[in-house]
Design a protein around this motif. Structure first.
Motif, short mmCIF file in Angstrom:
data_model
loop_
_atom_site.label_atom_id
_atom_site.label_comp_id
_atom_site.label_asym_id
_atom_site.label_seq_id
_atom_site.Cartn_x
_atom_site.Cartn_y
_atom_site.Cartn_z
N SER A 166 7.09 -7.84 -23.07
CA SER A 166 8.28 -7.27 -23.67
C SER A 166 7.91 -6.05 -24.50
CB SER A 166 9.00 -8.30 -24.53
OG SER A 166 8.13 -8.81 -25.52
N SER A 167 8.78 -5.06 -24.47
CA SER A 167 8.53 -3.82 -25.20
C SER A 167 9.16 -3.83 -26.57
CB SER A 167 9.09 -2.64 -24.40
OG SER A 167 10.48 -2.80 -24.19
N ASP A 168 9.89 -4.89 -26.91
CA ASP A 168 10.50 -5.00 -28.23
C ASP A 168 10.19 -6.38 -28.80
OD1 ASP A 168 11.98 -6.44 -26.49
OD2 ASP A 168 13.87 -5.38 -26.81
N ALA A 169 10.50 -6.60 -30.06
CA ALA A 169 10.21 -7.88 -30.70
C ALA A 169 11.30 -8.88 -30.38
CB ALA A 169 10.10 -7.69 -32.21
N PRO A 170 10.98 -10.18 -30.30
CA PRO A 170 9.61 -10.72 -30.33
C PRO A 170 8.90 -10.48 -29.01
CG PRO A 170 11.17 -12.47 -29.94
CD PRO A 170 12.00 -11.23 -30.17
N TYR A 171 7.57 -10.56 -29.01
CA TYR A 171 6.78 -10.24 -27.84
C TYR A 171 6.69 -11.44 -26.91
CZ TYR A 171 5.47 -6.08 -30.42
OH TYR A 171 5.51 -4.90 -31.11
N TYR A 172 7.00 -11.21 -25.62
CA TYR A 172 6.86 -12.25 -24.60
C TYR A 172 5.99 -11.70 -23.47
CZ TYR A 172 10.80 -14.26 -27.09
OH TYR A 172 11.61 -14.77 -28.05
N GLY A 201 15.46 -9.44 -22.55
CA GLY A 201 14.86 -8.33 -23.27
C GLY A 201 14.38 -7.25 -22.34
N GLN A 202 13.69 -6.25 -22.90
CA GLN A 202 13.14 -5.12 -22.16
C GLN A 202 11.65 -5.36 -21.92
OE1 GLN A 202 14.94 -2.16 -21.20
NE2 GLN A 202 16.65 -3.54 -21.67
N TYR A 203 11.19 -5.15 -20.68
CA TYR A 203 9.81 -5.45 -20.30
C TYR A 203 9.15 -4.25 -19.64
CZ TYR A 203 10.65 -10.41 -21.16
OH TYR A 203 10.93 -11.61 -21.76
N ILE A 204 7.83 -4.19 -19.79
CA ILE A 204 6.98 -3.22 -19.09
C ILE A 204 6.13 -4.01 -18.11
CG2 ILE A 204 5.08 -1.58 -19.35
CD1 ILE A 204 6.21 -0.89 -22.10
N ALA A 205 5.95 -3.49 -16.88
CA ALA A 205 5.20 -4.18 -15.85
C ALA A 205 4.05 -3.32 -15.36
CB ALA A 205 6.10 -4.56 -14.68
N THR A 257 0.84 -1.19 0.00
CA THR A 257 0.00 0.00 0.00
C THR A 257 0.88 1.24 0.00
OG1 THR A 257 -0.15 0.02 2.41
CG2 THR A 257 -1.84 -1.21 1.21
N ALA A 258 0.38 2.34 -0.59
CA ALA A 258 1.19 3.54 -0.74
C ALA A 258 1.39 4.29 0.57
CB ALA A 258 0.54 4.45 -1.78
N VAL A 259 0.41 4.19 1.48
CA VAL A 259 0.46 5.00 2.70
C VAL A 259 1.26 4.32 3.80
CG1 VAL A 259 -0.91 6.13 4.48
CG2 VAL A 259 -1.70 6.12 2.10
N ASP A 260 0.91 3.06 4.10
CA ASP A 260 1.51 2.41 5.27
C ASP A 260 2.32 1.16 4.92
OD1 ASP A 260 -0.68 1.08 4.40
OD2 ASP A 260 -1.85 1.29 6.26
N ASN A 261 2.60 0.94 3.63
CA ASN A 261 3.45 -0.19 3.20
C ASN A 261 2.94 -1.54 3.69
OD1 ASN A 261 5.25 1.41 1.73
ND2 ASN A 261 6.49 1.83 3.56
N VAL A 262 1.64 -1.73 3.69
CA VAL A 262 1.06 -3.01 4.07
C VAL A 262 1.04 -3.93 2.84
CG1 VAL A 262 -1.02 -4.18 4.90
CG2 VAL A 262 -0.33 -1.98 5.89
N PRO A 263 1.47 -5.21 2.95
CA PRO A 263 1.45 -6.11 1.79
C PRO A 263 0.02 -6.28 1.24
CG PRO A 263 2.76 -7.05 3.57
CD PRO A 263 2.05 -5.86 4.15
N ILE A 264 -0.07 -6.34 -0.07
CA ILE A 264 -1.36 -6.56 -0.74
C ILE A 264 -1.38 -7.99 -1.27
CG2 ILE A 264 -2.89 -5.83 -2.61
CD1 ILE A 264 -1.68 -3.06 -2.42
N PHE A 265 -2.34 -8.78 -0.80
CA PHE A 265 -2.44 -10.19 -1.15
C PHE A 265 -3.24 -10.37 -2.45
CE2 PHE A 265 -4.75 -14.35 -0.25
CZ PHE A 265 -3.70 -15.14 -0.68
N GLN A 266 -2.77 -11.27 -3.29
CA GLN A 266 -3.43 -11.63 -4.55
C GLN A 266 -3.55 -10.48 -5.54
OE1 GLN A 266 -7.13 -13.63 -3.58
NE2 GLN A 266 -6.11 -15.63 -3.54
N ALA A 267 -2.61 -9.54 -5.48
CA ALA A 267 -2.47 -8.58 -6.56
C ALA A 267 -1.89 -9.31 -7.78
CB ALA A 267 -1.57 -7.42 -6.14
N VAL A 268 -2.30 -8.92 -8.98
CA VAL A 268 -1.84 -9.58 -10.20
C VAL A 268 -0.87 -8.66 -10.93
CG1 VAL A 268 -2.50 -10.64 -12.38
CG2 VAL A 268 -4.00 -10.82 -10.39
N VAL A 269 0.35 -9.16 -11.17
CA VAL A 269 1.39 -8.40 -11.85
C VAL A 269 1.56 -8.98 -13.25
CG1 VAL A 269 3.77 -7.60 -11.78
CG2 VAL A 269 2.53 -7.99 -9.64
N TYR A 270 1.51 -8.13 -14.26
CA TYR A 270 1.70 -8.53 -15.65
C TYR A 270 2.99 -7.90 -16.17
CZ TYR A 270 -3.28 -9.74 -15.59
OH TYR A 270 -4.51 -10.27 -15.29
N VAL A 271 3.72 -8.64 -17.02
CA VAL A 271 4.87 -8.08 -17.73
C VAL A 271 4.77 -8.50 -19.19
CG1 VAL A 271 6.36 -8.12 -15.70
CG2 VAL A 271 6.37 -10.07 -17.24
#
Length: 899
Positions: free
Chosen positions: A60-66, A86-90, A44-58
């Motif tokens: 690739s920003s260049d070819a080929p796409y992963y 490669g280079q990735y966006i998250a 969390t942004a205010v009190d740094n409490v862990p967030i459970f079951q958040a989904v993180v996607y990544v």
């Protein structure tokens, strides 16, 4: 397209009107997982409490796409593995929090790239999420009554204007029955809030706080993790006072129930919107529409009574121009309009119960009534055919009412899992045996009962295929079944695409499950022989196998392997899954598709060799030589004596093909065996039937009730068995094929709606199209829609064209058909004008008739024989010899007469 991995590098494809852009092919590469990873935390942004079951996607920003994703654990930690370098966006999403692109970027364009280098881990890719804010409130009218179904929108103030144009990521909600709304998932900031109320007579928009001018709207603040309540709206609604009411009756004055009345503006005001009010009549035929605003209107009524439908504009117009204008204003706030519809409300009915044999009620059983039964002609006047139905309730009772006097056929059916039962009234197994029900005016029959024997409708055929001579099991034999349809074609068909083939195992055993009840013809193609159950050498001598629902029917087949000589033909059968047009100049709008290797082997394929000329007596004259492919697609047809052979191949879900890649028997290339030398490298590349590979029902797949059926006969109306019938699409491309049975019948089921041609052919006959046309260009395509289409085809004996100016010697071309009944044609050619005789002898050497005696010119000649002797008496069945004699040569051949 063109083997590139970045859209900006793709080759553009030009499409021209009335032209086909084909060969747009792709060769896909399977992506192998990488060894890199990305890890981090989501807090969390205010009190740094862990967030459970958040989904993180990544990604690739260049070819080929992963691409990769992961969920956080209870400590807010995640790790995404199997990433390529490669280079990735998250980015991350979590319930109750605002989504975020890594490093708090406002968009992908400004995102901070994450470098992945295999096999290392890119760690500390952390996110701090803000909790969402929300806005809530209540919407009421001037009397504080709640207004449901009001749409509320919260739009960020950072947009350029407050027009009605769409703004990215607004928050939206709709009021419930108590007038409350709640807009969640809002980022912290300032918003304008608007409410849209849609009524049939007007649309009203308010901005908070209750202003109609967007420029006067107040800002509504939203804080992270907090709700901004009491953002309420109060609409001042003035409901129109106009009333339109009346009654709907039939020609006899009877009330028409559930008739639909619609009111529309005659000249709608662009600012007010189009008024379209409606109502339904009650059991007495009355209707009433309140709150009609002032204006000019047109009223119309639509009603259905069983099989009849009618639509009228008030007072009695069939078109909009014939309608009378209804003006609602202060002087005329209400109107009474009545409709007298040109239909007759029928009052007769049929009712009863549907039960099982133990008298248990069958709930949800289907009961259908028709005035012409199930064999109604397509030419029958649709207005004279009544077709209606009903369903039983929980007690097994049904009611079908609003019936006019007449004669009816009643039918009931019931499904339960894979079990089915059906019956025609009274206790009949087919529509032909049904007892008609005669109804008088106002009669209510309550005794139309059904007792359905509900039992499994799917059975199985199991068996073993053996060598008829030594009893040894035959491995990898191809077993094919064909369902037999009788003259009383069943009304109910379970489905079209049943499993129609199997391959025997090492013990020679096969099994075909989930077969609909009925009779089946079993054909077995083994390496070296062919047989129909139980050991017949031709289909017409086979014994049908009856499948009973819920049971396994045993059917063992003994195959006599054929070996008449040391010659052989070998090659390979492969599948061609690339788009290869049959007729490039007429191919339809079908482009490229994902291609498999052109030499892809099939699961199994059958290759058949048949002598071009045979003098054997039927049924031996129908014998052929058979081979099945191995797992790599290779085959060898053994046991051949010297001579010329027709060769063809087919496989499950693929089109039968003659050598070389033709679909007309007369165009097949003959294979010649000479001095017992083996013939090698005779290959086939079969094309799949597109209608056999439909993965999803709906757009292209056909209804199982759609199809084409018919009979193939010769010019004398004799059955033609084993004719090959192709279904061609509207561009002339084969899409399905089948073979006529011992009665000459054929059938295609589950055909998608569209326009088609039929092509039928057999060795010794001319290829013929639907309408008995001799070419597709002469045939008219026919449509397949909802139901069955019957098309019968007459095959004529094939004749061979010989250039009259070029024969070098006396040539006997044979007789067609052979066997024959009652007529056959003897064909021969002469190199020059000469004296010619043709005589027919029986097997005892006695002359029975002289068909030709005299001088004939150069060229091709056809002499017919009707199976009679010199005195005109019909001869009996049997083998006969005909002799062609000239001044220099004599040629002899055999023919078979079958009465």
């Amino acid at each position: 397209y063109d083997q590139v991995e970045v859209p900006s590098m793709a080759t553009a494809i030009e499409v021209k009107a009335d032209q086909v852009t084909d060969q747009i092919d792709f060769a896909l590469k399977k992506i192998t997982p990488g060894a890199g990873s990305i890890a981090g935390t989501v807090l969390t942004a205010v009190d740094n409490v862990p967030i459970f079951q958040a989904v993180v996607y990544v990604f690739s920003s260049d070819a080929p796409y992963y691409y990769g994703k992961a969920q956080t654990d209870s400590n807010g930690c995640y790790i995404i593995t199997e990433l390529k370098s490669g280079q990735y966006i998250a980015e991350v999403y979590a319930e109750g929090y605002m989504p975020e692109i890594y490093d708090d970027a406002p968009s992908y364009e400004f995102a901070t790239k994450i470098t992945v280098e295999e096999p290392n881990q890119s760690g500390s890719i952390d996110f701090q999420l803000e909790r969402c804010g929300s806005i809530s409130g209540r919407i009421t009218d001037q009397n504080n009554h709640p207004i449901p179904q009001v749409y509320v929108t919260a739009e960020p103030t950072s947009r350029d204007s407050l027009s009605d144009s769409f703004f990215p990521y607004p928050g939206r909600a709709c009021t419930n029955e108590d007038g409350y709304y709640y807009i969640a998932n809002l980022r912290e900031g300032e918003y304008f809030v608007r409410a849209d109320y849609y009524a049939s007579w007007a649309n009203t928009v308010l901005w908070y706080p209750d202003v109609t001018d967007a420029a006067l709207a107040q800002v509504v603040p939203v804080q992270s993790g907090q709700e901004t309540p009491n953002i309420d709206f109060h609409f001042k609604l003035t409901r129109p006072a106009g009333i339109i009411s009346g009654r709907v009756t039939d020609l006899s004055g009877n009330a028409v129930v559930n008739a639909s009345i619609q009111i529309q503006l005659y000249e709608p005001d662009d600012t007010a919107g189009r008024v379209w009010l409606q109502a339904k009549t009650n059991r007495e035929g009355f209707f009433r529409i309140d709150h009609v605003p002032n204006g000019s209107y047109i009223a119309s009524c639509w009603a259905q009574n069983g099989w009849q439908t009618v639509h009228r504009y008030w007072p009695d117009g069939e078109t909009l121009e014939q309608a009378k204008i209804i003006i609602i204003d202060e002087e005329h706030p209400s109107w009474t309009i009545d409709f007298r519809l040109p239909l007759t409300v029928a009052t007769s009915s049929i009712s009863g119960h549907v039960q099982s044999p133990d008298k248990s009620p069958l709930s949800g059983a289907f009961v259908r009534l028709s005035t012409h039964g199930d064999n109604a002609s397509a030419q029958t006047d649709a207005n004279s055919v009544i077709y209606t139905y009903g369903y039983t309730d929980s007690s097994g009772c049904y009611l079908v009412d609003n019936l006019p006097a007449g004669e009816y056929i009643a039918y009931a059916s019931y499904w339960e899992n894979n079990a089915f039962g059906q019956q025609w009234y009274l206790n009949a197994d087919s529509v032909h045996l049904a007892t008609p029900i005669i109804l008088s005016d106002n009669e209510r029959r309550q005794d139309i009962h059904f007792v359905l024997n509900v039992r499994p409708i799917y059975g199985a055929i199991v068996g073993t295929v053996t060598d008829a001579t030594i009893g040894q099991a035959l491995n990898r034999a191809y077993v094919e079944i064909k369902r037999l349809w009788h003259d009383d074609r069943p009304l109910y068909r379970p489905f079209a695409w049943f499993p129609y083939h199997a391959i025997t195992d090492d013990l020679g055993q096969y099994s075909l499950e989930w077969l609909p009840e009925g009779e089946y013809l079993i054909s077995v193609y083994a390496d070296g022989g062919y047989a129909c159950y139980p050991d017949a050498i031709v289909p017409s001598l086979a014994v049908p196998v009856k499948v009973i629902g819920g049971e396994k029917t045993s059917a063992d087949v003994a195959v006599k392997l054929r070996n008449d000589g040391p010659g052989s033909i070998s090659g390979r059968v492969t599948a061609d899954y690339t788009v290869r047009p049959f007729e490039p100049q007429t191919r339809g709008n079908q482009g490229g598709q994902v291609a498999s290797p052109e030499d892809a082997p099939l699961e199994i394929a059958v290759v058949i060799a048949k002598p071009a000329i045979t003098i054997l007596v039927w049924p031996q004259s129908e014998l052929s030589y058979t081979a099945v492919t191995d797992k790599e697609g290779y085959y060898v047809v053994n046991g051949l004596s010297d001579g010329e052979y027709f060769l063809w191949s087919f496989a499950p879900h693929h089109m039968l093909q003659y050598y070389k890649e033709v679909y007309y028997p007369a165009e097949a290339t003959l294979i010649k065996i000479k001095d017992s030398e083996p013939v090698k490298n005779i290959h086939f590349n079969l094309i799949p039937s597109p209608y056999m590979f439909l993965d999803t029902p709906g757009a292209k797949e056909g209804n199982s009730a759609n199809g084409i059926y018919g009979r193939i006969v010769d010019a004398q109306n004799n059955t033609v068995t084993n004719a090959v019938i192709y279904l061609l699409d509207e561009y002339g491309n084969p899409v399905l094929f089948t073979i006529s049975d011992e009665a000459g019948n054929y059938e295609f089921l589950g055909v998608p709606a569209g326009n088609y041609y039929l092509q039928a052919g057999k060795l010794g006959y001319s290829t013929t199209f639907n309408g008995n046309a001799q070419s597709r260009s002469e045939a008219n395509h026919f449509a397949v829609g909802d139901g069955l289409v019957e098309i019968n085809i007459i095959l004529s004996s094939r004749t061979t064209e010989v250039e009259e100016s070029s024969p070098e010697s006396l040539t006997l071309l044979g007789n067609y058909p052979n066997p024959f009944n009652p007529e056959t044609t003897i064909e021969f050619s002469l190199p020059k004008p000469m004296y010619t005789e043709i005589r027919i002898f029986n097997t005892r050497g006695q002359e029975v008739i002289r068909l030709q005696q005299g001088v004939l010119p150069t060229g091709n000649h056809h002499i017919k024989w009707d199976g009679r002797d010199t005195a005109g008496r019909p001869l009996g069945s049997g083998l006969y010899i005909y002799r062609l004699e000239t001044e220099t040569e004599t040629k002899t051949s055999k023919l078979l007469l079958l009465r």
